[in-house]
Design an enzyme around this catalytic site. Structure first.
Site, mmCIF file in Angstrom:
data_model
loop_
_atom_site.group_PDB
_atom_site.id
_atom_site.type_symbol
_atom_site.label_atom_id
_atom_site.label_comp_id
_atom_site.label_asym_id
_atom_site.label_seq_id
_atom_site.Cartn_x
_atom_site.Cartn_y
_atom_site.Cartn_z
ATOM 1 N N LYS A 58 -8.500 10.303 -3.765
ATOM 2 C CA LYS A 58 -8.455 11.624 -3.127
ATOM 3 C C LYS A 58 -7.025 12.126 -3.200
ATOM 4 O O LYS A 58 -6.082 11.397 -2.907
ATOM 5 C CB LYS A 58 -8.879 11.491 -1.641
ATOM 6 C CG LYS A 58 -8.939 12.808 -0.904
ATOM 7 C CD LYS A 58 -10.292 13.461 -1.047
ATOM 8 C CE LYS A 58 -10.290 14.938 -0.737
ATOM 9 N NZ LYS A 58 -9.857 15.816 -1.845
ATOM 10 N N LYS A 94 -3.635 11.867 -7.300
ATOM 11 C CA LYS A 94 -2.967 13.171 -7.349
ATOM 12 C C LYS A 94 -3.057 13.704 -8.759
ATOM 13 O O LYS A 94 -3.153 12.924 -9.715
ATOM 14 C CB LYS A 94 -1.488 13.019 -6.956
ATOM 15 C CG LYS A 94 -0.843 14.300 -6.493
ATOM 16 C CD LYS A 94 -1.115 14.557 -5.023
ATOM 17 C CE LYS A 94 -0.603 15.894 -4.561
ATOM 18 N NZ LYS A 94 -0.781 16.057 -3.118
ATOM 19 N N ASP A 134 -3.276 21.792 -3.713
ATOM 20 C CA ASP A 134 -1.896 21.406 -3.412
ATOM 21 C C ASP A 134 -1.028 22.599 -3.793
ATOM 22 O O ASP A 134 -1.550 23.698 -4.031
ATOM 23 C CB ASP A 134 -1.517 20.144 -4.198
ATOM 24 C CG ASP A 134 -0.196 19.538 -3.725
ATOM 25 O OD1 ASP A 134 -0.101 19.138 -2.555
ATOM 26 O OD2 ASP A 134 0.764 19.474 -4.516
ATOM 27 N N ASN A 210 1.016 28.505 4.774
ATOM 28 C CA ASN A 210 -0.237 28.063 5.384
ATOM 29 C C ASN A 210 0.037 27.110 6.554
ATOM 30 O O ASN A 210 -0.410 27.330 7.681
ATOM 31 C CB ASN A 210 -1.099 27.379 4.307
ATOM 32 C CG ASN A 210 -2.318 26.700 4.896
ATOM 33 O OD1 ASN A 210 -2.201 25.636 5.503
ATOM 34 N ND2 ASN A 210 -3.475 27.296 4.770
ATOM 35 N N SER A 338 -10.685 17.732 4.424
ATOM 36 C CA SER A 338 -11.204 17.659 3.052
ATOM 37 C C SER A 338 -12.288 16.575 2.967
ATOM 38 O O SER A 338 -13.311 16.747 2.299
ATOM 39 C CB SER A 338 -10.075 17.295 2.077
ATOM 40 O OG SER A 338 -9.441 18.454 1.624
HETATM 41 P P1 NAP Z 1 2.792 27.544 1.247
HETATM 42 O O1 NAP Z 1 1.644 28.239 1.904
HETATM 43 O O2 NAP Z 1 3.124 27.832 -0.168
HETATM 44 O O3 NAP Z 1 4.081 27.859 2.189
HETATM 45 C C1 NAP Z 1 5.351 27.360 1.940
HETATM 46 C C2 NAP Z 1 6.343 28.087 2.840
HETATM 47 O O4 NAP Z 1 7.641 27.541 2.632
HETATM 48 C C3 NAP Z 1 6.452 29.587 2.542
HETATM 49 O O5 NAP Z 1 6.680 30.291 3.738
HETATM 50 C C4 NAP Z 1 7.694 29.660 1.659
HETATM 51 O O6 NAP Z 1 8.372 30.893 1.718
HETATM 52 C C5 NAP Z 1 8.548 28.600 2.317
HETATM 53 N N1 NAP Z 1 9.621 28.129 1.464
HETATM 54 C C6 NAP Z 1 9.621 27.928 0.123
HETATM 55 N N2 NAP Z 1 10.836 27.504 -0.276
HETATM 56 C C7 NAP Z 1 11.598 27.440 0.835
HETATM 57 C C8 NAP Z 1 12.946 27.082 1.085
HETATM 58 N N3 NAP Z 1 13.761 26.704 0.112
HETATM 59 N N4 NAP Z 1 13.379 27.110 2.361
HETATM 60 C C9 NAP Z 1 12.569 27.488 3.358
HETATM 61 N N5 NAP Z 1 11.297 27.856 3.194
HETATM 62 C C10 NAP Z 1 10.822 27.830 1.938
HETATM 63 O O7 NAP Z 1 2.653 25.978 1.326
HETATM 64 P P2 NAP Z 1 1.922 25.114 2.465
HETATM 65 O O8 NAP Z 1 0.525 24.856 2.049
HETATM 66 O O9 NAP Z 1 2.206 25.714 3.802
HETATM 67 O O10 NAP Z 1 2.700 23.723 2.301
HETATM 68 C C11 NAP Z 1 3.962 23.498 2.891
HETATM 69 C C12 NAP Z 1 4.277 22.022 2.817
HETATM 70 O O11 NAP Z 1 3.246 21.283 3.467
HETATM 71 C C13 NAP Z 1 4.360 21.444 1.393
HETATM 72 O O12 NAP Z 1 5.340 20.428 1.394
HETATM 73 C C14 NAP Z 1 2.979 20.822 1.189
HETATM 74 O O13 NAP Z 1 3.000 19.774 0.219
HETATM 75 C C15 NAP Z 1 2.740 20.290 2.586
HETATM 76 N N6 NAP Z 1 1.319 20.051 2.878
HETATM 77 C C16 NAP Z 1 0.413 21.066 2.814
HETATM 78 C C17 NAP Z 1 -0.922 20.808 3.117
HETATM 79 C C18 NAP Z 1 -1.955 21.907 3.119
HETATM 80 O O14 NAP Z 1 -3.093 21.640 3.507
HETATM 81 N N7 NAP Z 1 -1.607 23.132 2.759
HETATM 82 C C19 NAP Z 1 -1.336 19.516 3.465
HETATM 83 C C20 NAP Z 1 -0.384 18.490 3.526
HETATM 84 C C21 NAP Z 1 0.947 18.781 3.232
HETATM 85 P P3 NAP Z 1 7.755 32.244 1.117
HETATM 86 O O15 NAP Z 1 6.703 32.653 2.113
HETATM 87 O O16 NAP Z 1 8.934 33.166 1.095
HETATM 88 O O17 NAP Z 1 7.206 31.891 -0.245
#
Ligand code: NAP
Length: 405
Positions: A58, A94, A134, A210, A338
């Site tokens: 997964k 992954k 991802d 998100n 998930s």
């Molecule tokens: P996302 O929706 O793409 O949001 C990422 C956020 O981080 C956006 O607000 C983005 O800004 C901001 N960002 C990007 N570069 C940055 C920087 N240099 N400094 C500060 N902020 C910055 O991604 P997400 O799904 O929320 O995921 C965020 C993290 O959680 C990642 O590491 C991901 O691997 C982890 N994660 C996510 C999930 C999931 O279910 N989504 C699950 C486990 C882990 P902008 O809005 O300006 O683009």
């Protein structure tokens, strides 16, 4: 590296050490894609199936220009640990494609995704390997994965991918699951980490996508005060406390948080160093390193991003007695829901949001307490404790009957 650190506190069998020393399978494929202008481009894709000791592989599929086999392999190992910490019946995997999805049209992205699935189909399947979203992928792409796979095998197989749109077999609660899951984990650990109540605690969150936005909303609902938020363009700060809904509306209209009325602009670096109780890296990896760890003033770091703290930074924070709630626990809500989606698809059921989030809360509270107990028993930090729990569970799957020589 993290495995070596964890095995310093958790003895593991020689068999498990060998089994975790390399992925079970790595697949590298070339995906030819007809572009909208008629030209043919070839993209490189990967799927790493690290461990199936606890169940089908997964893990998400990442579309990013920097995605490569080394990154995907490291993330697949991490997923193995995360699924074991969460106690879900899944192994770790992954995937990735080296591509900037923002440079492709919707049709090109669809052809890329379908082409990727055609190459990977022999190693995918509900009981074999179940991708999810991802960085750079989303519900639409997961829907395409399930659709293409179903065409190949000749029957509807929604359980081959998770994070799909609701009308294609997606689960209620999936989009908010990681953010709200972080709140459940924090609430379960809070009495051990501080004597203060949520209404007395201030929070700064780096990353307002998100994960960061759903976490912010749910923390405010519990009474926490959010004093800082940021996105890729920079951060905003006010001691008075921020309304995440208003901040999101402003960001949608203006493209960034900068200039949000009643706040001061601050840099992403300064946001992490704010005087507050809880700091949340929810954007990218390596946000807290040896160069800024000593400047962190918060008492708790809640890791919502994957890999936001380097190992050198971890040591500095530990010496400063700052509690780091590790990513493999704090952001596990996404993979747990998930797995609920996969289970609903297999049973041909559709659960209510109340049921999904109720089950998620119960599971994360139980596992957070488990990790806390392990950290006090081993007198170690929460990351090593989480790895200790994961390794013990992985070890328990191995056949321990003595081998004939
Ligand atoms: P996302 O929706 O793409 O949001 C990422 C956020 O981080 C956006 O607000 C983005 O800004 C901001 N960002 C990007 N570069 C940055 C920087 N240099 N400094 C500060 N902020 C910055 O991604 P997400 O799904 O929320 O995921 C965020 C993290 O959680 C990642 O590491 C991901 O691997 C982890 N994660 C996510 C999930 C999931 O279910 N989504 C699950 C486990 C882990 P902008 O809005 O300006 O683009």
């Amino acid at each position: 590296m993290q495995l070596t650190r964890a095995t310093a506190v958790q003895k593991i069998s020689d068999d498990l050490r060998v089994r975790l020393s390399a992925p079970e399978r790595e697949v590298k494929v070339s995906i030819p894609v007809r572009m909208d202008d008629g030209s043919l481009k070839v993209f490189e894709g990967y799927r790493v199936q690290y461990s199936s000791l606890r169940g089908p592989y997964k893990g998400g599929v990442r579309y990013h220009p920097d995605a490569d086999i080394n990154e995907v392999r490291a993330l697949a190992f991490w997923m193995t640990m995360k699924c074991a910490v969460a106690g879900i019946p899944m192994g770790g995997g992954k995937g990735g494609v080296t591509v900037d999805p923002k440079e492709l049209s919707i049709k090109e992205l669809e052809r890329l995704t379908r082409g990727f699935v055609r190459k990977l189909a022999p190693v995918l399947g509900p009981q074999r390997d179940v991708p999810g979203p991802d960085v750079g992928t989303n519900a639409t792409i997961m829907g395409l994965i399930a659709d293409e796979y179903s065409k190949i095998v000749g029957k509807a197989t929604p359980a081959v991918a998770t994070g799909k749109p609701l009308d294609q077999g997606g689960s209620e609660g999936r989009s908010e699951s990681t953010g709200i899951g972080g709140m459940y984990v924090l609430m379960a650990l809070l009495p051990h980490l501080t004597r203060k109540k949520p209404s007395q605690l201030t929070v700064a969150i780096q990353g307002f996508g998100n994960v960061g936005s759903f976490l912010a909303r749910n923390l405010v609902a519990e009474g926490f005060k959010i004093i800082g938020l940021s996105d890729s363009k920079g951060g905003i700060y006010t001691e008075k406390g921020l309304d995440p809904d208003a901040a999101e509306t402003y960001k949608k209209k203006n493209g960034s948080l900068e200039g949000f009325p009643g706040t001061k602009n601050i840099s992403n670096e300064k946001l992490l160093e704010l005087t507050c109780d809880i700091v949340v890296p929810a954007a990218l990896e390596n946000a807290i390193t040896k160069s800024n760890a000593a400047k962190i003033k918060a008492h708790i770091v809640l890791e919502m991003a994957n890999g936001p703290t380097t190992t050198e930074a971890d040591d500095i924070l530990f010496k400063k007695e700052i509690h780091v709630v590790p990513d493999v626990l704090a952001n596990a809500g996404g993979v747990v829901v998930s797995t609920y989606e996969w289970e609903q698809n297999l049973k041909n059921e559709h659960w209510t949001e109340k049921k999904v989030l109720g089950k998620l809360r119960k599971l994360l509270e139980r596992e957070a307490k488990n990790v806390w107990k392990r950290s006090t028993k081993l007198k170690t930090d929460l990351r090593r404790a989480a790895f200790s729990v994961a390794l013990e569970r992985l070890d328990a799957t191995l056949d321990k009957t003595p081998k004939k020589r």
